[in-house]
Design an enzyme around this catalytic site. Structure first.
Site, PDB file in Angstrom:
ATOM      1  N   HIS A 158       0.838  -1.214   0.000  1.00  0.00           N
ATOM      2  CA  HIS A 158       0.000   0.000   0.000  1.00  0.00           C
ATOM      3  C   HIS A 158       0.874   1.267   0.000  1.00  0.00           C
ATOM      4  CE1 HIS A 158      -3.368  -2.649   1.052  1.00  0.00           C
ATOM      5  NE2 HIS A 158      -2.568  -3.160   1.981  1.00  0.00           N
ATOM      6  N   SER A 279      14.862  21.392 -14.542  1.00  0.00           N
ATOM      7  CA  SER A 279      13.723  22.286 -14.730  1.00  0.00           C
ATOM      8  C   SER A 279      14.197  23.585 -15.380  1.00  0.00           C
ATOM      9  CB  SER A 279      13.082  22.592 -13.371  1.00  0.00           C
ATOM     10  OG  SER A 279      12.223  23.712 -13.452  1.00  0.00           O
ATOM     11  N   LYS A 285      15.915  20.973  -9.340  1.00  0.00           N
ATOM     12  CA  LYS A 285      15.176  19.810  -9.823  1.00  0.00           C
ATOM     13  C   LYS A 285      16.054  18.813 -10.565  1.00  0.00           C
ATOM     14  CE  LYS A 285      11.423  19.066  -9.606  1.00  0.00           C
ATOM     15  NZ  LYS A 285      10.315  19.498 -10.489  1.00  0.00           N
ATOM     16  N   GLU A 292       8.963   8.257 -15.989  1.00  0.00           N
ATOM     17  CA  GLU A 292       7.672   8.868 -16.301  1.00  0.00           C
ATOM     18  C   GLU A 292       7.242   8.561 -17.731  1.00  0.00           C
ATOM     19  OE1 GLU A 292       8.323  12.685 -13.281  1.00  0.00           O
ATOM     20  OE2 GLU A 292       8.724  12.880 -15.421  1.00  0.00           O
TER      21      GLU A 292
END
Length: 493
Positions: A158, A279, A285, A292
């Site tokens: 979970h 970024s 970043k 992704e």
């Protein structure tokens, strides 16, 4: 009067918009090599059965060999006016040697059995390529598992802390999944590598053809005998794309873990700079874009599966032009999967799992308290449900005082209050993440010994799969070499 090879009954040529809507030459470019090979085998069979005379066979053989070697050097550019790869190859042969000889190549076959033959030949080779790529990935995961057997990782359910695990256990879990994917690819190969050439348009032919010979020369394992089924069969594509979709789903699960574990909050995985981007506005970043994108590209393969299933459910027996749409989605699914396997493989072998961070988290997140409950059952003979309650209450009390399972004195005092006598050393031995992992000795468990046993079995399975790929390739290469050798002899008659 239409100039098309099929135009006998037509008074005028096809409309340009219709031609543009129906032609498939851009898609068919991947099939050129296989269409020529298929034509070679078909011609060898026509010659063997004495269906086409020797002089025509000799002229066609020379033309096919010229086209084959020319395409190997520089891919042939297909002419959209000829609609598809099949009419392009036939037209090129007729242009070389004339209609009297070249027009005999298409005897006892149809584009209906040609197209599905070509597709099967192309797909089986790509399945072998994909299997090779997965085996390379699996081998590197096995190496990572062997190198990290005994190093600590965090196991979640979970997405909540569950139990400490062996890092090799994590790597080998993906090996276990990918090995099943290889099995699925082998099944897809079995369903794909079946000869349909000779089914002709849908009803077979009155010519005395030899389908066993073309099966041998094209490297197929068997014949799909029923001609009506053969020309409209695309279930092999459904099966292959289904296999691809499942592989992509497994890669997506890995990608999700890479994305999550590499976040600052977890800090469990360090991705190599070459596999991340920054970024345009936030200097700090480091984005896990490969993970992704793999997750995003799953949708393309799922979409391809739904497309082919939708096409298949709406056609009658016999060839229908709906089936032209099978190849664009199949090509894209193959390309997407190949690139996703390759980039996932490279990302995993360059990423570093932070076992020290995992050790700290295992102490702080109470993920070893299950072992304390097990100890109360084994040593003190407390029913598991009661042990579960005692340990759950302990976790709540430690959380309330902002402490964790390293507070051995508190745990010792709490257990004593519940009439449980354990020494501090026994408590430490029980809840230490590394010691917990060592004790999970059950078959398939996370202990180094249990993982080592699984790795031995996995290595054996990988060797079996690699042997299958090598033998399959050898069979295809031998079949093609045999076909070319026959054509060379026929060209000299």
């Amino acid at each position: 009067m239409s100039a098309k090879l099929w135009a006998g009954v037509f008074k005028k040529d096809v409309d340009n918009e219709v031609l543009n809507y129906t032609e498939t030459t851009k898609i068919d470019s991947r099939l050129i090599r296989y269409d020529i090979w298929g034509s070679m085998a078909h011609l060898a069979m026509l010659s063997e059965q004495e269906i086409v005379a020797h002089d025509a066979v000799s002229a066609i053989s020379r033309s096919l060999l010229e086209l084959y070697y020319a395409n190997e050097r520089t891919p042939i550019e297909l002419d959209p006016q000829c609609e598809d790869v099949h009419l392009n190859i036939e037209t090129l042969i007729i242009q070389k040697i004339g209609r009297e000889a070249g027009g005999r190549l298409h005897t006892a076959r149809s584009r209906n059995d040609q197209v599905v033959t070509d597709t099967r030949m192309y797909l089986r080779e790509e399945i072998l390529n994909l299997t090779d790529s997965l085996i390379l990935f699996i081998n590197d995961l096995l190496q990572l598992a062997a190198e990290n057997n005994g190093h600590l990782a965090v196991g979640y359910t979970h997405l909540q802390p569950a139990q400490p695990i062996n890092l090799a256990f994590w790597y080998s879990a993906y090996v276990s999944m990918l090995l099943r994917d290889v099995e699925r690819l082998r099944d897809s190969y079995r369903y794909t590598n079946i000869n349909v050439l000779g089914a002709c348009a849908l009803a077979g032919t009155s010519f005395d053809i030899n389908r066993e010979l073309t099966t041998q020369l094209l490297g197929f394992d068997s014949i799909l005998h029923h001609s009506l089924d053969a020309t409209s069969s695309r279930d092999f594509i459904c099966h292959a794309i289904s296999s691809f979709a499942i592989i992509m789903s497994n890669l997506s699960r890995l990608a999700e873990e890479v994305v999550v574990w590499s976040s600052n909050e977890f800090g469990l995985l360090t991705i190599d700079d070459a596999f991340a981007t920054g970024s345009s506005i936030m200097p700090q970043k480091k984005n896990p874009v490969i993970g992704e994108l793999v997750k995003g590209k799953v949708g393309r393969v799922y979409g391809a599966l739904m497309q082919i299933l939708t096409i298949n459910k709406g056609i009658t027996l016999g060839y229908n032009c709906d089936l032209q749409e099978d190849k664009p989605m199949l090509w894209d699914a193959i390309d997407t999967l190949k690139s996703s396997v390759s980039i996932s493989h490279r990302q995993m072998t360059t990423s570093i799992y932070q076992s020290e961070r995992a050790n700290e988290l295992c102490w702080r997140n109470f993920s070893t308290v299950t072992e304390l409950a097990n100890l109360l059952v084994n040593r003190i003979n407390i029913p598991f449900r009661e042990a579960h309650k005692i340990c759950g209450t302990l976790v709540r009390k430690l959380t309330e005082i902002h402490s964790d399972l390293r507070d051995f004195n508190y745990i010792h005092k709490y257990l004593a209050e519940n009439s449980i006598s354990l020494t501090i050393l026994e408590i430490e031995e029980c809840v230490s993440p590394e010691k917990v992992v060592l004790r999970q000795l059950s078959s398939g468990g996370t202990s180094p010994k249990a993982v080592a046993n699984m790795l031995d079995d996995m290595y054996k399975r990988v060797l079996d799969h690699q042997l299958w790929v090598n033998e399959s390739r050898q069979k295809l290469n031998h079949a093609q070499d045999t076909t070319i050798a026959i054509l060379q002899k026929l060209s000299q008659i």
